[in-house]
Design a protein around this motif. Structure first.
Motif, PDB file in Angstrom:
ATOM      1  N   ASN A  24       0.812  -1.218   0.000  1.00 23.79           N
ATOM      2  CA  ASN A  24       0.000   0.000   0.000  1.00 23.79           C
ATOM      3  C   ASN A  24       0.848   1.271   0.000  1.00 23.79           C
ATOM      4  OD1 ASN A  24      -2.412  -1.463  -0.010  1.00 23.79           O
ATOM      5  ND2 ASN A  24      -2.526  -1.552   2.217  1.00 23.79           N
ATOM      6  N   ASN A  25       1.939   1.256   0.761  1.00 22.40           N
ATOM      7  CA  ASN A  25       2.806   2.433   0.807  1.00 22.40           C
ATOM      8  C   ASN A  25       3.552   2.643  -0.498  1.00 22.40           C
ATOM      9  OD1 ASN A  25       2.014   2.934   3.407  1.00 22.40           O
ATOM     10  ND2 ASN A  25       3.848   2.092   4.365  1.00 22.40           N
ATOM     11  N   ARG A  26       4.045   1.555  -1.066  1.00 19.47           N
ATOM     12  CA  ARG A  26       4.841   1.663  -2.293  1.00 19.47           C
ATOM     13  C   ARG A  26       3.976   2.052  -3.495  1.00 19.47           C
ATOM     14  NH1 ARG A  26       8.556   1.191   0.890  1.00 19.47           N
ATOM     15  NH2 ARG A  26      10.485   0.017   0.623  1.00 19.47           N
ATOM     16  N   LEU A  27       2.823   1.409  -3.610  1.00 17.96           N
ATOM     17  CA  LEU A  27       2.010   1.572  -4.819  1.00 17.96           C
ATOM     18  C   LEU A  27       0.788   2.465  -4.615  1.00 17.96           C
ATOM     19  CD1 LEU A  27       2.092  -2.077  -6.228  1.00 17.96           C
ATOM     20  CD2 LEU A  27       3.697  -0.197  -6.608  1.00 17.96           C
ATOM     21  N   GLN A  28       0.667   3.029  -3.408  1.00 17.75           N
ATOM     22  CA  GLN A  28      -0.470   3.910  -3.096  1.00 17.75           C
ATOM     23  C   GLN A  28      -1.804   3.197  -3.373  1.00 17.75           C
ATOM     24  OE1 GLN A  28      -0.065   7.909  -4.702  1.00 17.75           O
ATOM     25  NE2 GLN A  28       2.170   7.836  -4.514  1.00 17.75           N
ATOM     26  N   LEU A  29      -1.897   2.004  -2.824  1.00 17.47           N
ATOM     27  CA  LEU A  29      -3.120   1.216  -2.930  1.00 17.47           C
ATOM     28  C   LEU A  29      -3.767   1.113  -1.553  1.00 17.47           C
ATOM     29  CD1 LEU A  29      -1.814  -1.636  -5.258  1.00 17.47           C
ATOM     30  CD2 LEU A  29      -3.434   0.159  -5.882  1.00 17.47           C
ATOM     31  N   ASN A  30      -4.861   0.414  -1.472  1.00 14.27           N
ATOM     32  CA  ASN A  30      -5.559   0.258  -0.200  1.00 14.27           C
ATOM     33  C   ASN A  30      -6.035  -1.189  -0.039  1.00 14.27           C
ATOM     34  OD1 ASN A  30      -6.658   1.083   2.268  1.00 14.27           O
ATOM     35  ND2 ASN A  30      -8.641   1.559   1.339  1.00 14.27           N
ATOM     36  N   LEU A  31      -5.095  -2.124  -0.170  1.00 19.80           N
ATOM     37  CA  LEU A  31      -5.445  -3.539  -0.024  1.00 19.80           C
ATOM     38  C   LEU A  31      -5.643  -3.862   1.455  1.00 19.80           C
ATOM     39  CD1 LEU A  31      -2.974  -5.311  -2.495  1.00 19.80           C
ATOM     40  CD2 LEU A  31      -5.141  -4.182  -2.977  1.00 19.80           C
ATOM     41  N   SER A  32      -6.616  -4.699   1.731  1.00 22.54           N
ATOM     42  CA  SER A  32      -6.857  -5.113   3.114  1.00 22.54           C
ATOM     43  C   SER A  32      -6.650  -6.608   3.313  1.00 22.54           C
ATOM     44  CB  SER A  32      -8.293  -4.749   3.532  1.00 22.54           C
ATOM     45  OG  SER A  32      -9.244  -5.363   2.675  1.00 22.54           O
ATOM     46  N   ASP A  48       8.060  -3.124 -11.785  1.00 23.01           N
ATOM     47  CA  ASP A  48       8.177  -1.889 -12.563  1.00 23.01           C
ATOM     48  C   ASP A  48       8.815  -0.793 -11.732  1.00 23.01           C
ATOM     49  OD1 ASP A  48       7.474  -0.402 -15.078  1.00 23.01           O
ATOM     50  OD2 ASP A  48       6.298   0.798 -13.671  1.00 23.01           O
ATOM     51  N   MET A  49       8.497  -0.756 -10.435  1.00 18.47           N
ATOM     52  CA  MET A  49       9.097   0.239  -9.550  1.00 18.47           C
ATOM     53  C   MET A  49      10.569  -0.072  -9.294  1.00 18.47           C
ATOM     54  SD  MET A  49       8.057   1.233  -5.617  1.00 18.47           S
ATOM     55  CE  MET A  49       7.129   2.740  -5.824  1.00 18.47           C
ATOM     56  N   THR A  50      10.870  -1.366  -9.188  1.00 16.70           N
ATOM     57  CA  THR A  50      12.252  -1.780  -8.914  1.00 16.70           C
ATOM     58  C   THR A  50      13.137  -1.612 -10.144  1.00 16.70           C
ATOM     59  OG1 THR A  50      11.384  -3.422  -7.341  1.00 16.70           O
ATOM     60  CG2 THR A  50      13.682  -3.667  -8.035  1.00 16.70           C
ATOM     61  N   TYR A  51      12.583  -1.911 -11.319  1.00 15.46           N
ATOM     62  CA  TYR A  51      13.300  -1.757 -12.590  1.00 15.46           C
ATOM     63  C   TYR A  51      12.448  -0.888 -13.521  1.00 15.46           C
ATOM     64  CZ  TYR A  51      16.101  -5.741 -11.016  1.00 15.46           C
ATOM     65  OH  TYR A  51      16.916  -6.594 -10.311  1.00 15.46           O
ATOM     66  N   GLY A 120      15.639  -1.721   0.210  1.00 17.89           N
ATOM     67  CA  GLY A 120      14.445  -1.414   0.984  1.00 17.89           C
ATOM     68  C   GLY A 120      14.041   0.047   0.929  1.00 17.89           C
ATOM     69  N   ILE A 121      14.718   0.815   0.055  1.00 15.54           N
ATOM     70  CA  ILE A 121      14.428   2.247  -0.073  1.00 15.54           C
ATOM     71  C   ILE A 121      13.461   2.472  -1.226  1.00 15.54           C
ATOM     72  CG2 ILE A 121      15.415   4.534  -0.498  1.00 15.54           C
ATOM     73  CD1 ILE A 121      18.050   3.434   0.630  1.00 15.54           C
ATOM     74  N   MET A 122      12.404   3.230  -0.983  1.00 16.25           N
ATOM     75  CA  MET A 122      11.391   3.484  -1.998  1.00 16.25           C
ATOM     76  C   MET A 122      11.919   4.453  -3.050  1.00 16.25           C
ATOM     77  SD  MET A 122       7.372   4.426  -1.458  1.00 16.25           S
ATOM     78  CE  MET A 122       7.718   5.834  -0.414  1.00 16.25           C
ATOM     79  N   ASN A 123      11.599   4.173  -4.300  1.00 18.82           N
ATOM     80  CA  ASN A 123      11.990   5.040  -5.413  1.00 18.82           C
ATOM     81  C   ASN A 123      11.105   6.286  -5.412  1.00 18.82           C
ATOM     82  OD1 ASN A 123      12.641   6.264  -7.816  1.00 18.82           O
ATOM     83  ND2 ASN A 123      12.373   4.452  -9.101  1.00 18.82           N
ATOM     84  N   GLU A 124      11.652   7.406  -4.951  1.00 15.69           N
ATOM     85  CA  GLU A 124      10.864   8.633  -4.809  1.00 15.69           C
ATOM     86  C   GLU A 124      10.445   9.218  -6.153  1.00 15.69           C
ATOM     87  OE1 GLU A 124       9.778   9.704  -2.051  1.00 15.69           O
ATOM     88  OE2 GLU A 124      10.932   8.487  -0.646  1.00 15.69           O
ATOM     89  N   ASN A 125      11.167   8.872  -7.206  1.00 10.69           N
ATOM     90  CA  ASN A 125      10.852   9.422  -8.530  1.00 10.69           C
ATOM     91  C   ASN A 125       9.769   8.632  -9.260  1.00 10.69           C
ATOM     92  OD1 ASN A 125      12.860  11.427  -8.279  1.00 10.69           O
ATOM     93  ND2 ASN A 125      14.440   9.953  -8.900  1.00 10.69           N
ATOM     94  N   TYR A 126       9.319   7.552  -8.634  1.00 14.49           N
ATOM     95  CA  TYR A 126       8.330   6.691  -9.278  1.00 14.49           C
ATOM     96  C   TYR A 126       6.927   7.092  -8.842  1.00 14.49           C
ATOM     97  CZ  TYR A 126       6.054   2.379 -10.859  1.00 14.49           C
ATOM     98  OH  TYR A 126       5.238   1.464 -11.482  1.00 14.49           O
TER      99      TYR A 126
END
Length: 276
Positions: A24-32, A48-51, A120-126
């Motif tokens: 949810n944090n990485r992809l801005q989703l709301n999975l429960s 896609d975020m990683t590469y 473990g660091i989020m890609n801020e430009n993605y």
């Protein structure tokens, strides 16, 4: 890298809540629930975020509900793995069924892999939302183009044939009706036999799943026991952990553990003799 993540690796003890928070944090989703990621779309976008740019997002369907559409997502993911030379087999048939444990294990592996690549660091430009929207627009655009071409081809065919109607097909009983009925009965028998076979296979798979969960729980109990502070440094405990944390491809884990125990016991004997 993928082949070095064994089943008893710490990656497989990451909880559901942590996995959902990561997604949810990485992809801005709301999975429960973990099962909501069974379509394979989430996994594709994580790669896609990683590469960035490696995953053809226009082929990823976030609205996939039918198994056929989900399988197409996993085909995209497997193609990406092959392109990046990631040696990881995807159990598509299990994942698309929405089984919580199977999907959890795959997401645990994926998190470990992605963290090993980006620390473990989020890609801020993605921008995950923008990528999903752009991918959806591209997919819809290409789908409409295919539909237009198909309609155009059908219209050309009808024009060339003059839209003639075969009256023989519209009047009178069709020949071979009896053989068709007989053939239908045969197909019905074959279908029933296949259905029984499928049912038996499903029962067999369910049994294997339960057996797998049973032994996995046993191994987990052993690991928890080995992590007790009073025991974790004992030679036998260290030897057991060498086997538990061995990579999948490593065949000499037992030999290594036995050798460690032998050396440890020899060291103890030497110390006792020196004290005497």
């Amino acid at each position: 890298m993928a082949s070095n993540i064994g089943m008893m690796d710490s990656a497989y003890f990451v909880g559901r809540n942590e996995i959902l928070t990561w997604i949810n944090n990485r992809l801005q989703l709301n999975l429960s629930r973990i099962e909501e990621a069974a379509s394979g779309a989430v996994q594709c976008q994580m790669m896609d975020m990683t590469y960035p740019g490696v995953v053809p997002m226009h082929k990823v369907n976030f609205d996939a509900k039918a198994e056929y559409d989900m399988i197409q997502n996993y085909k995209v993911l497997q193609d990406v793995f092959n392109k990046l030379k990631i040696e990881k087999h995807i159990e598509v048939n299990r994942l698309v069924k929405g089984r919580p444990l199977d999907n959890l294990e795959f997401l645990q592996w994926l998190k470990r892999y992605c963290d090993s690549v980006n620390g473990g660091i989020m890609n801020e430009n993605y921008n995950p939302v923008e990528r999903r929207i752009k991918g959806g627009k591209d997919r819809n655009s290409k789908g409409s183009q295919k539909t237009t071409k198909s309609l155009h081809a059908n219209n050309m065919h009808n024009s060339a044939s003059g839209d003639t109607v075969d009256l023989n097909k519209m009047s009178g009983p069709k020949q071979g009706t009896g053989s068709a009925v007989a053939g239908g009965a045969t197909y019905s028998d074959e279908t029933e036999a296949l259905s029984k076979e499928v049912t038996n296979l499903k029962l067999s798979v369910d049994h294997l799943e339960k057996e797998k969960d049973f032994y996995f729980a046993k191994l987990r109990d052993i690991e928890v026991l080995c992590q007790i502070p009073e025991m974790e440094n004992l030679p036998m405990t260290v030897a057991i952990k060498k086997i538990l944390y061995a990579a999948d491809a490593k065949e000499s884990a037992l030999e290594e553990a036995q050798e460690y125990l032998f050396e440890a016991s020899h060291t103890v004997e030497t110390e006792v003799e020196s004290e005497v």
